[in-house]
Write an enzyme that holds these catalytic residues in place. Structure first.
Site, mmCIF file in Angstrom:
data_model
loop_
_atom_site.group_PDB
_atom_site.id
_atom_site.type_symbol
_atom_site.label_atom_id
_atom_site.label_comp_id
_atom_site.label_asym_id
_atom_site.label_seq_id
_atom_site.Cartn_x
_atom_site.Cartn_y
_atom_site.Cartn_z
ATOM 1 N N GLN A 51 0.826 -1.212 0.000
ATOM 2 C CA GLN A 51 0.000 0.000 0.000
ATOM 3 C C GLN A 51 0.858 1.259 0.000
ATOM 4 O OE1 GLN A 51 -3.184 -0.034 -0.400
ATOM 5 N NE2 GLN A 51 -3.744 -2.135 0.097
ATOM 6 N N LYS A 55 -1.776 -2.903 -7.603
ATOM 7 C CA LYS A 55 -2.205 -1.733 -6.811
ATOM 8 C C LYS A 55 -1.499 -0.468 -7.294
ATOM 9 C CE LYS A 55 -2.905 -4.579 -2.692
ATOM 10 N NZ LYS A 55 -4.334 -4.852 -2.590
ATOM 11 N N CYS A 100 -8.953 -8.682 4.949
ATOM 12 C CA CYS A 100 -7.828 -9.610 5.188
ATOM 13 C C CYS A 100 -7.017 -9.153 6.399
ATOM 14 C CB CYS A 100 -6.917 -9.731 3.971
ATOM 15 S SG CYS A 100 -7.748 -10.358 2.530
HETATM 16 N N1 PMP Z 1 -0.395 -6.674 2.061
HETATM 17 C C1 PMP Z 1 -1.228 -5.630 2.041
HETATM 18 C C2 PMP Z 1 -1.030 -4.503 3.030
HETATM 19 C C3 PMP Z 1 -2.272 -5.586 1.107
HETATM 20 O O1 PMP Z 1 -3.112 -4.546 1.090
HETATM 21 C C4 PMP Z 1 -2.416 -6.659 0.186
HETATM 22 C C5 PMP Z 1 -3.541 -6.678 -0.828
HETATM 23 N N2 PMP Z 1 -4.800 -6.382 -0.295
HETATM 24 C C6 PMP Z 1 -1.501 -7.723 0.240
HETATM 25 C C7 PMP Z 1 -0.511 -7.692 1.198
HETATM 26 C C8 PMP Z 1 -1.579 -8.883 -0.695
HETATM 27 O O2 PMP Z 1 -1.287 -8.488 -1.999
HETATM 28 P P1 PMP Z 1 -1.496 -9.508 -3.208
HETATM 29 O O3 PMP Z 1 -2.855 -10.118 -3.014
HETATM 30 O O4 PMP Z 1 -1.455 -8.661 -4.424
HETATM 31 O O5 PMP Z 1 -0.438 -10.524 -3.128
#
Ligand code: PMP
Length: 418
Positions: free
Chosen positions: A215, A238, A376
């Protein structure tokens, strides 16, 4: 291989015309449920500019070939473009490109550290320190390592405003702690953690640091070399790039010591039935055919963000955040989670008497996309004693008019639910 060396990140001089910038994103022009779309789910995934969409399209139309294997022209063009993306990404993060492992995203990147660095090293009695505000991607891999090694997980707590409790964090860095896994920016609270200071403290104590930059990289002028961590993970989707792209940066010494995580083609120098000589880092961690088109697109996304100027992106998003927060605070019955002054444009909130899913669904009916749920981050929501929140996350291509539309929609929803 094309190596790039770290260099200071220079801010760009003139601010872009944000109206014109918005026109680069075709998806933002559409309607949802008969209303102009207000896309406030950027922390989940960002929209893509035409240049990124065009680069992916061009790859498949003109030079689709596998990388690093074919000697024919298309293979060379594809390899040059793919490795060019690595160089761009390395420059973007201010790291050496031969220390950058390309992978599918932050989840893979952190698992790579967990399986290749932590699993062979940690043992019973060792401690993995994580913070209360971690995404599951920076919790679950460590739990898997802990189960298999006998190490334990320790949690650094936060204060009610969503900032890290720095005294508690320093106190938690005891000699048993071998690894600190920390997010740079919280995906729920928006909190920007002082990672530079924290990594300095960790280094003094011989603690290896893994920073989750998912982020942060899209919104801040991240300079990984200046942060002084040991590992830094990012995810491409992102930051206006395609899904299934990301990277792990690691100190060269660590990469050299680490065994491969996944075996297969492309990560070897020589294979016989007596054994295999692995390729050098970063390639020894990149078995199999990668997401070539995706990384070429990510390279173009990096160009795009740099052209806008990361200083301008940051300033624009701070301005939108200030407007959004001020208006949201005026809506009766609203509770905001994450109120530190130093935060990114991520605002989690609840409205008294309304379930967050109902809020998000009714907002969607008015064309407004926000995320509702646990993001999450179950342990963080447990801290606040809530089952779910609504989260509005803004990007530079959002507008003040969209904030007004959002507030009007929210007030309607409040009246309906109240
Ligand atoms: N860490 C953070 C702080 C996130 O916001 C996210 C995605 N929501 C992830 C890890 C995981 O990223 P990815 O699903 O693209 O591997």
């Amino acid at each position: 291989m094309n190596l790039s060396s770290p260099r200071p990140i220079h801010p760009s001089a003139t601010a872009p015309d944000w109206e014109r910038v918005r026109a680069d994103f075709p998806l933002l022009m559409r309607e949802v449920n008969g209303k102009p779309l207000v896309y406030f789910d950027n922390a989940n995934t960002a929209q893509k500019p035409l240049s990124v969409i065009g680069a992916v399209d061009e790859f498949y139309r003109r030079y689709n070939a596998n990388v690093s294997r074919a000697v024919h022209a298309l293979g060379t063009e594809a390899t040059d473009a793919y490795e060019g993306a690595r160089t761009k990404l390395a420059r973007f993060l201010n790291v050496r490109s031969d220390e950058l492992v390309l992978c599918s995203g932050t989840t893979f990147a952190i698992n790579l550290v967990a399986y290749s660095w932590a699993l062979p090293r940690l043992k019973a009695g060792d401690v993995i320190l994580v913070s209360r505000m971690e995404h599951h991607a920076n919790i679950v891999p460590w739990q898997l390592v802990a189960q298999r090694t006998g190490a334990t997980i320790r949690v650094a707590e936060i204060s009610p405003d969503g900032s890290l409790d720095m005294d508690a964090l320093h106190a938690a860095m005891t000699p048993e702690v071998k690894l600190l896994a920390l997010t740079h920016v919280s995906n729920v609270l928006g909190t920007i953690n002082p990672v530079r200071e924290i990594c300095r403290e960790a280094r003094k104590r011989g603690i290896v640091t893994v920073i989750d930059g998912s982020q942060a990289a899209p919104h801040l002028s991240v300079d990984v070399t200046a942060i002084g961590c040991d590992f830094y993970a990012i995810t491409g989707h992102k930051m206006c790039g395609p899904t299934g792209t990301g990277a792990l940066w690691a100190r060269r010494e660590l990469l050299q010591e680490m065994p491969p995580f996944i075996g297969g083609g492309e990560m070897i120098k020589e294979v016989s039935f007596d054994g295999t000589v692995f390729n050098d880092a970063p390639h020894k961690f990149e078995a199999g055919t990668p997401n070539i088109a995706g990384f070429i697109g990510l390279g173009v996304a990096v160009d795009y963000l740099e052209e806008l100027g990361r200083n301008h992106i940051e300033a624009r998003e701070q301005e939108l955040l200030a407007h959004f927060t001020e208006e949201l605070q005026r809506v009766e019955g609203v509770r905001i989670f994450g109120t530190t002054p130093h935060k990114a444009a991520v605002v989690s909130f609840l409205v008294e008497g309304a379930h967050s899913h109902d809020l998000a669904t009714l907002l969607d009916l008015q064309g407004v996309a926000v995320r509702s749920g646990q993001h999450c981050a179950h342990p963080l929501l447990q801290y606040y004693g809530v089952a779910a929140t609504c989260r509005a996350s803004l990007a530079f291509y959002n507008t003040h008019e969209e904030i007004e539309s959002f507030m009007a929609a929210l007030k309607k929803v409040r009246a309906l639910l109240g």
